[in-house]
Design a protein around this motif. Structure first.
Motif, PDB file in Angstrom:
ATOM      1  N   ARG A 140      30.171  34.313   6.206  1.00 14.39           N
ATOM      2  CA  ARG A 140      31.519  34.616   5.707  1.00 14.39           C
ATOM      3  C   ARG A 140      32.559  33.685   6.336  1.00 14.39           C
ATOM      4  O   ARG A 140      33.497  33.242   5.670  1.00 14.39           O
ATOM      5  N   TYR A 141      32.383  33.401   7.605  1.00 15.55           N
ATOM      6  CA  TYR A 141      33.309  32.505   8.294  1.00 15.55           C
ATOM      7  C   TYR A 141      33.297  31.117   7.659  1.00 15.55           C
ATOM      8  O   TYR A 141      34.354  30.529   7.368  1.00 15.55           O
ATOM      9  N   MET A 142      32.095  30.581   7.411  1.00 11.28           N
ATOM     10  CA  MET A 142      31.989  29.235   6.833  1.00 11.28           C
ATOM     11  C   MET A 142      32.549  29.200   5.421  1.00 11.28           C
ATOM     12  O   MET A 142      33.254  28.250   5.038  1.00 11.28           O
ATOM     13  N   VAL A 143      32.283  30.220   4.617  1.00  8.70           N
ATOM     14  CA  VAL A 143      32.744  30.247   3.231  1.00  8.70           C
ATOM     15  C   VAL A 143      34.256  30.353   3.150  1.00  8.70           C
ATOM     16  O   VAL A 143      34.912  29.639   2.378  1.00  8.70           O
ATOM     17  N   ILE A 144      34.837  31.237   3.940  1.00  9.62           N
ATOM     18  CA  ILE A 144      36.275  31.495   3.838  1.00  9.62           C
ATOM     19  C   ILE A 144      37.102  30.436   4.565  1.00  9.62           C
ATOM     20  O   ILE A 144      38.156  30.020   4.072  1.00  9.62           O
ATOM     21  N   LEU A 223      35.377  36.958  17.203  1.00  7.10           N
ATOM     22  CA  LEU A 223      35.925  35.608  17.063  1.00  7.10           C
ATOM     23  C   LEU A 223      36.010  35.191  15.596  1.00  7.10           C
ATOM     24  O   LEU A 223      37.021  34.625  15.157  1.00  7.10           O
ATOM     25  N   CYS A 224      34.952  35.463  14.837  1.00  5.96           N
ATOM     26  CA  CYS A 224      34.930  35.043  13.431  1.00  5.96           C
ATOM     27  C   CYS A 224      35.963  35.804  12.604  1.00  5.96           C
ATOM     28  O   CYS A 224      36.727  35.201  11.838  1.00  5.96           O
ATOM     29  N   TYR A 225      36.006  37.120  12.752  1.00  3.31           N
ATOM     30  CA  TYR A 225      36.908  37.902  11.917  1.00  3.31           C
ATOM     31  C   TYR A 225      38.361  37.790  12.361  1.00  3.31           C
ATOM     32  O   TYR A 225      39.268  38.094  11.579  1.00  3.31           O
ATOM     33  N   SER A 226      38.595  37.355  13.594  1.00  2.00           N
ATOM     34  CA  SER A 226      39.971  37.066  13.990  1.00  2.00           C
ATOM     35  C   SER A 226      40.523  35.864  13.233  1.00  2.00           C
ATOM     36  O   SER A 226      41.744  35.710  13.087  1.00  2.00           O
ATOM     37  N   VAL A 243      33.534  41.514  -0.363  1.00  2.00           N
ATOM     38  CA  VAL A 243      32.364  41.130   0.423  1.00  2.00           C
ATOM     39  C   VAL A 243      32.631  41.345   1.908  1.00  2.00           C
ATOM     40  O   VAL A 243      31.798  41.884   2.638  1.00  2.00           O
ATOM     41  N   VAL A 244      33.812  40.919   2.373  1.00  2.00           N
ATOM     42  CA  VAL A 244      34.166  41.109   3.775  1.00  2.00           C
ATOM     43  C   VAL A 244      34.242  42.590   4.114  1.00  2.00           C
ATOM     44  O   VAL A 244      33.793  43.031   5.183  1.00  2.00           O
ATOM     45  N   LYS A 245      34.796  43.391   3.211  1.00  2.00           N
ATOM     46  CA  LYS A 245      34.884  44.835   3.424  1.00  2.00           C
ATOM     47  C   LYS A 245      33.499  45.447   3.584  1.00  2.00           C
ATOM     48  O   LYS A 245      33.285  46.311   4.450  1.00  2.00           O
ATOM     49  N   LEU A 246      32.550  44.988   2.772  1.00  2.00           N
ATOM     50  CA  LEU A 246      31.179  45.483   2.864  1.00  2.00           C
ATOM     51  C   LEU A 246      30.573  45.134   4.210  1.00  2.00           C
ATOM     52  O   LEU A 246      30.010  45.993   4.903  1.00  2.00           O
TER      53      LEU A 246
END
Length: 358
Positions: A140-144, A223-226, A243-246
């Motif tokens: 998710r980090y790389m995609v967003i 770290l990623c979600y920050s 997707v992030v919510k899931l």
């Protein structure tokens, strides 16, 4: 003690040493304090809960696997992760009847070999779940954050390679559990518990649980979600947010269920090696916390399908489609779901997001 023999007085000094480790090891956690009430509660609580978890977890995760296999032509990297997450949960689930029987009968009746596998599979399922969550977070980090730069790398081949790496790493980390979880002699009969050859392997077990299974994954996710959440607040992409919510829901549930168990297990380790607690009430509370936290932690294997049902809109539709092909009585639901699905099929076919989350 003094004895008189043939006019001589012989003084005999008797010294008894107790090994208290056995009172804080294994599934029963015997102690010098009376723990019968704790064990009675354990048997009732675990038997009821594990039975429900086994039924719900088996049905839910089998449905997840079937949905993903049926729509494998639309599989994404996120779907591959969710597929492996369901498999790791199923690996955990098939061990629950053994633990339930062990709790009720109070003896391990399944032999030494199955004891090795039960301990090893439990650990493998745990580490595989947490490693998959780390992979999903990094994905998710790389995609967003990096967007189209990494899109070409999110292929089926990458998913298969990551699957091999995650399962291999999980098996390697869990190898001591396969080796040292064995049939033991207990006061009530045969037992099954982690019985390492020396203290170093006990330290390894605790360290792996808390460092690889809690601290490092939690640091990566924070770290990623920050970085992810502020970006999503700006772009407001509904598909990415779903997707992030899931993924966040899965992670929150995982850590809420497993963190108390890791802490309780760590306290038991400190007590068994350093005798930090010396009163029966505190010992009783620690043992009770371990029983409750371990049982709740083991329920994690049935929560993921429930999360999919509440968060993933497409998952519910595809479950209806799947069940309608198996059960003639829900043909009507199939037609309704098909109409709803067809209205969005164009957008779904172009989406690069998860099969379960749309």
């Amino acid at each position: 003690m003094s004895e008189t023999t043939a006019g001589y007085t012989v003084t005999v000094t008797m010294k008894t040493e107790y090994d208290y480790d056995e009172y804080f090891e294994g599934s029963d956690y015997y102690s010098l304090c009376d723990s019968r009430g704790t064990m009675d509660f354990s048997r009732m609580f675990i038997t009821v809960l594990y039975s429900l978890v086994f039924i719900l977890g088996l049905i839910g995760n089998v449905l997840v696997v079937c949905v993903l296999v049926k729509h494998r032509n639309q599989t994404t990297l996120t779907d591959i992760c969710l597929f492996n997450l369901a498999l790791s949960d199923l690996l955990f689930i098939i061990m629950l009847p053994l633990y339930t029987d062990y709790t009720v009968v109070k003896n391990w009746t399944h032999g030494d070999l199955l004891c090795h596998f039960a301990g090893g599979f439990q650990r493998t399922g745990f580490f595989c779940s947490i490693f998959i969550l780390v992979v999903m977070t990094l994905d998710r980090y790389m995609v967003i954050i990096h967007g189209t730069k990494v899109a070409k790398y999110r292929t089926m081949r990458t998913g298969v390679a990551l699957t091999v790496v995650v399962w291999s790493l999980s098996l390697c980390v869990s190898l001591p559990a396969f080796i040292f979880t064995k049939e033991t002699k207990e006061p009530n009969g045969p037992g099954c518990r982690y019985e390492p050859e020396n203290k170093a392997w006990k330290v390894y077990n605790i360290s792996a649980n808390n460092i690889l299974g809690l601290v490092l994954p939690l640091m990566v996710m924070i770290l990623c979600y920050s970085r992810i959440i502020p970006v999503l607040m700006r772009i407001r992409s509904s598909k990415k947010q779903r997707v992030v919510k899931l993924i966040v829901s899965i992670m929150v549930v995982f850590f809420l269920l497993w963190t108390p168990y890791n802490i309780s297990h760590f306290l038991i380790f400190l007590q068994s090696d350093y005798n930090l607690i010396d009163d029966c009430d505190s010992i009783h509370n620690v043992k009770l916390s371990l029983i409750v936290s371990e049982t709740l932690a083991f329920t994690h294997c049935c929560w993921n399908p429930i999360i999919y049902a509440f968060v993933g809109q497409k998952f519910i539709r595809r479950v209806y489609l799947l069940l309608s092909s198996w059960v003639p009585g829900i043909k009507r639901s199939r037609r309704d779901s098909s109409n709803s699905f067809s209205r969005r099929s164009s957008a779904a076919s172009r989406s690069s997001e998860s099969t379960l989350t749309m």
